[in-house]
Design an enzyme around this catalytic site. Structure first.
Site, PDB file in Angstrom:
ATOM      1  N   GLY A   5      27.040  32.327  41.572  1.00 39.84           N
ATOM      2  CA  GLY A   5      28.165  31.859  42.394  1.00 39.84           C
ATOM      3  C   GLY A   5      27.900  32.093  43.872  1.00 39.84           C
ATOM      4  N   GLY A   8      29.647  30.294  46.746  1.00 35.77           N
ATOM      5  CA  GLY A   8      31.098  30.431  46.882  1.00 35.77           C
ATOM      6  C   GLY A   8      31.477  31.421  47.971  1.00 35.77           C
ATOM      7  N   ARG A  92      45.620  30.130  29.276  1.00 42.04           N
ATOM      8  CA  ARG A  92      44.744  31.302  29.325  1.00 42.04           C
ATOM      9  C   ARG A  92      43.585  31.164  28.341  1.00 42.04           C
ATOM     10  NH1 ARG A  92      45.693  37.376  27.572  1.00 42.04           N
ATOM     11  NH2 ARG A  92      45.906  36.251  25.638  1.00 42.04           N
ATOM     12  N   ASN A  99      35.015  30.305  30.420  1.00 45.22           N
ATOM     13  CA  ASN A  99      34.170  31.378  30.952  1.00 45.22           C
ATOM     14  C   ASN A  99      33.235  31.965  29.900  1.00 45.22           C
ATOM     15  OD1 ASN A  99      34.568  31.828  33.898  1.00 45.22           O
ATOM     16  ND2 ASN A  99      36.685  31.629  33.216  1.00 45.22           N
ATOM     17  N   VAL A 123      31.956  40.099  38.289  1.00 43.44           N
ATOM     18  CA  VAL A 123      33.034  39.972  39.267  1.00 43.44           C
ATOM     19  C   VAL A 123      33.947  38.805  38.880  1.00 43.44           C
ATOM     20  CG1 VAL A 123      33.552  39.616  41.725  1.00 43.44           C
ATOM     21  CG2 VAL A 123      31.483  40.865  41.050  1.00 43.44           C
ATOM     22  N   GLY A 124      33.336  37.731  38.407  1.00 43.92           N
ATOM     23  CA  GLY A 124      34.076  36.512  38.068  1.00 43.92           C
ATOM     24  C   GLY A 124      35.114  36.767  36.990  1.00 43.92           C
ATOM     25  N   ASP A 153      40.297  47.145  43.107  1.00 42.40           N
ATOM     26  CA  ASP A 153      41.606  47.715  42.763  1.00 42.40           C
ATOM     27  C   ASP A 153      41.648  49.196  43.141  1.00 42.40           C
ATOM     28  OD1 ASP A 153      42.415  45.245  41.289  1.00 42.40           O
ATOM     29  OD2 ASP A 153      40.726  45.843  40.053  1.00 42.40           O
ATOM     30  N   ARG A 156      41.948  49.513  46.830  1.00 40.60           N
ATOM     31  CA  ARG A 156      43.322  49.167  47.237  1.00 40.60           C
ATOM     32  C   ARG A 156      44.254  50.355  47.011  1.00 40.60           C
ATOM     33  NH1 ARG A 156      43.183  43.216  44.290  1.00 40.60           N
ATOM     34  NH2 ARG A 156      42.611  42.007  46.124  1.00 40.60           N
ATOM     35  N   HIS A 181      41.309  44.319  34.847  1.00 42.01           N
ATOM     36  CA  HIS A 181      41.422  43.824  36.223  1.00 42.01           C
ATOM     37  C   HIS A 181      42.414  42.664  36.201  1.00 42.01           C
ATOM     38  CE1 HIS A 181      40.645  42.315  40.180  1.00 42.01           C
ATOM     39  NE2 HIS A 181      40.285  41.150  39.685  1.00 42.01           N
TER      40      HIS A 181
HETATM   41  P1  NAI Z   1      34.591  30.488  44.729  1.00 40.57           P
HETATM   42  O1  NAI Z   1      35.236  29.419  43.924  1.00 40.57           O
HETATM   43  O2  NAI Z   1      34.587  30.406  46.214  1.00 40.57           O
HETATM   44  O3  NAI Z   1      33.060  30.600  44.284  1.00 40.57           O
HETATM   45  C1  NAI Z   1      32.658  30.611  42.950  1.00 40.57           C
HETATM   46  C2  NAI Z   1      31.288  29.980  42.914  1.00 40.57           C
HETATM   47  O4  NAI Z   1      30.781  30.120  41.584  1.00 40.57           O
HETATM   48  C3  NAI Z   1      31.290  28.485  43.222  1.00 40.57           C
HETATM   49  O5  NAI Z   1      30.352  28.219  44.268  1.00 40.57           O
HETATM   50  C4  NAI Z   1      30.865  27.830  41.911  1.00 40.57           C
HETATM   51  O6  NAI Z   1      30.078  26.670  42.101  1.00 40.57           O
HETATM   52  C5  NAI Z   1      30.066  28.958  41.285  1.00 40.57           C
HETATM   53  N1  NAI Z   1      29.910  28.846  39.827  1.00 40.57           N
HETATM   54  C6  NAI Z   1      30.800  28.375  38.919  1.00 40.57           C
HETATM   55  N2  NAI Z   1      30.263  28.400  37.695  1.00 40.57           N
HETATM   56  C7  NAI Z   1      29.024  28.912  37.824  1.00 40.57           C
HETATM   57  C8  NAI Z   1      27.973  29.165  36.900  1.00 40.57           C
HETATM   58  N3  NAI Z   1      28.101  28.865  35.618  1.00 40.57           N
HETATM   59  N4  NAI Z   1      26.825  29.689  37.376  1.00 40.57           N
HETATM   60  C9  NAI Z   1      26.675  29.963  38.681  1.00 40.57           C
HETATM   61  N5  NAI Z   1      27.632  29.733  39.616  1.00 40.57           N
HETATM   62  C10 NAI Z   1      28.786  29.214  39.174  1.00 40.57           C
HETATM   63  O7  NAI Z   1      35.228  31.860  44.229  1.00 40.57           O
HETATM   64  P2  NAI Z   1      35.137  33.310  44.898  1.00 40.57           P
HETATM   65  O8  NAI Z   1      36.279  33.503  45.814  1.00 40.57           O
HETATM   66  O9  NAI Z   1      33.766  33.525  45.407  1.00 40.57           O
HETATM   67  O10 NAI Z   1      35.415  34.226  43.622  1.00 40.57           O
HETATM   68  C11 NAI Z   1      34.466  34.306  42.578  1.00 40.57           C
HETATM   69  C12 NAI Z   1      35.086  34.965  41.358  1.00 40.57           C
HETATM   70  O11 NAI Z   1      35.402  36.320  41.639  1.00 40.57           O
HETATM   71  C13 NAI Z   1      36.386  34.322  40.869  1.00 40.57           C
HETATM   72  O12 NAI Z   1      36.347  34.271  39.459  1.00 40.57           O
HETATM   73  C14 NAI Z   1      37.444  35.303  41.322  1.00 40.57           C
HETATM   74  O13 NAI Z   1      38.603  35.233  40.509  1.00 40.57           O
HETATM   75  C15 NAI Z   1      36.703  36.596  41.132  1.00 40.57           C
HETATM   76  N6  NAI Z   1      37.236  37.759  41.835  1.00 40.57           N
HETATM   77  C16 NAI Z   1      37.156  38.967  41.212  1.00 40.57           C
HETATM   78  C17 NAI Z   1      37.579  40.116  41.836  1.00 40.57           C
HETATM   79  C18 NAI Z   1      37.476  41.437  41.132  1.00 40.57           C
HETATM   80  O14 NAI Z   1      37.931  42.421  41.697  1.00 40.57           O
HETATM   81  N7  NAI Z   1      36.914  41.534  39.931  1.00 40.57           N
HETATM   82  C19 NAI Z   1      38.140  40.067  43.187  1.00 40.57           C
HETATM   83  C20 NAI Z   1      38.145  38.761  43.782  1.00 40.57           C
HETATM   84  C21 NAI Z   1      37.710  37.649  43.112  1.00 40.57           C
END
Ligand code: NAI
Length: 327
Positions: A5, A8, A92, A99, A123-124, A153, A156, A181
């Protein structure tokens, strides 16, 4: 190191700090492999161009690919950031299934081609269950090598506590985030200390007594930490990015360098009654060889009820994924 990712938002906030040495220290050169889906490759390539323009001493190589077997080949650290976001009308169960279709194959590729010492942090979202799926799919890699990020978290919670007490976050220790999370998480300060004294006593002094402290915990602290992601979206108009990337940096840094206490979601061996195999957030420590659950802490009835509700949610996620044969 592999970052998925990478094209992103979090990827963009993360890559430059890794290359600057914030994660592995200023003596450790880094080779980055950036995994994206085809639609995200240009974004990752753009980040790679900017990385080159920073001329970081530590950054020896950057490669962008949409092939997990290329991305994870020889990787010792895998940061699994890319995930499928919830789309309009998506239930959900659909989100979990979409995923699972990402984290199953990525886990399998890690098992096939990553270095023998690989560690992966997910993270995702839904991060905990995605980590359980990746771990279950990575043949030959112990489940302990997979974790999910709850450090944001945790940070925070530390930030909120430091703020109400008007102290530096560095004076706070012993905070725990229990569970998933998600909004069911339980941020807990029952064992926390602030400048050497129990945090609960310090909060009582700050807010006007033990009863007021209990109300602050239940009505302000816990909900604010658990819903901080939504608050950031409301105020900033976009989700947490820099603070999430910072948490990834600290999660990996502390796991490798060692820490006496933080929070991370790791595969349960039954600690605190959590069903084995669930990737659940616990208080953890590391001696540099991986996060281990800090055992033997007491949870009072209210804390236990909150933790149980979050674990129940993890069980429901696991069961939903099992029902479609992905776990
Ligand atoms: P974003 O949408 O800006 O970036 C995600 C990127 O992942 C995109 O560029 C997309 O093309 C790519 N992607 C999608 N499927 C993929 C795959 N199969 N292989 C490789 N890349 C792939 O999202 P952002 O803001 O960067 O967030 C990423 C993730 O982190 C989200 O799932 C978000 O919910 C999660 N997150 C988790 C947190 C935590 O504390 N665990 C905190 C904040 C976000």
């Amino acid at each position: 190191m592999t970052v998925t990712g990478a094209g992103g938002q979090i990827g963009y906030a993360l890559l430059f700090r890794i290359a600057a040495g914030d994660m592995l220290g200023s003596a450790q050169p880094v080779r980055l492999r950036l995994l994206e889906i085809p639609q995200g490759v240009r974004g990752a390539e753009g980040a790679a161009l900017e990385l080159q323009d920073c001329a970081f001493d530590l950054l020896h190589d950057v490669e962008v690919t949409d092939d997990p077997h290329v991305a994870f080949a020889g990787a010792s650290i895998a940061l699994l950031v890319g995930a499928r976001p919830r789309g309009p009308g998506m239930e959900r169960g659909d989100l979990l299934a979409a995923n699972a279709g990402i984290f199953g194959p990525q886990g399998a590729a890690i098992g096939e081609v990553a270095a023998s010492d690989v560690r992966a942090v997910v993270v995702g979202n839904p991060a905990n269950t995605n980590a359980a799926i990746a771990a279950a799919s990575a043949a030959g890699v112990p489940a302990e090598r997979f974790s999910a990020l709850t450090r944001l978290d945790h940070n925070r919670a530390v930030g909120q506590l430091a703020s109400v007490l008007d102290v530096s976050p560095g004076e706070v220790s012993g905070v725990t985030v229990w569970g998933n999370h998600s909004a069911t998480q339980f941020p807990d300060i029952a064992h926390a200390r602030v400048a050497g004294r129990p945090a609960l006593d310090a909060v009582a002094d700050a807010v006007g007594g033990a009863d007021a402290a209990r109300i602050w915990l239940d009505e302000e602290f816990v909900p604010r930490v658990a819903r901080r992601g939504a608050e950031i979206i409301e105020v900033r108009g976009s989700s947490s990015v820099a603070s999430a990337a910072n948490a990834v940096i600290e999660h990996v840094r502390d796991e490798r360098a060692g820490t006496a206490w933080t929070s991370a979601a790791v595969a349960s061996h039954g600690e605190y009654g959590v069903p084995e195999g669930l990737v659940c957030s616990f208080p953890v420590r590391s001696d540099g060889s991986g996060y281990r659950v800090i055992e033997g802490l007491d949870l009072d009835d209210r804390g236990r009820a909150r933790f149980t509700a979050s674990v129940d949610e993890l069980v429901a996620e696991r069961d939903a994924v099992r029902a479609i044969g992905k776990l």
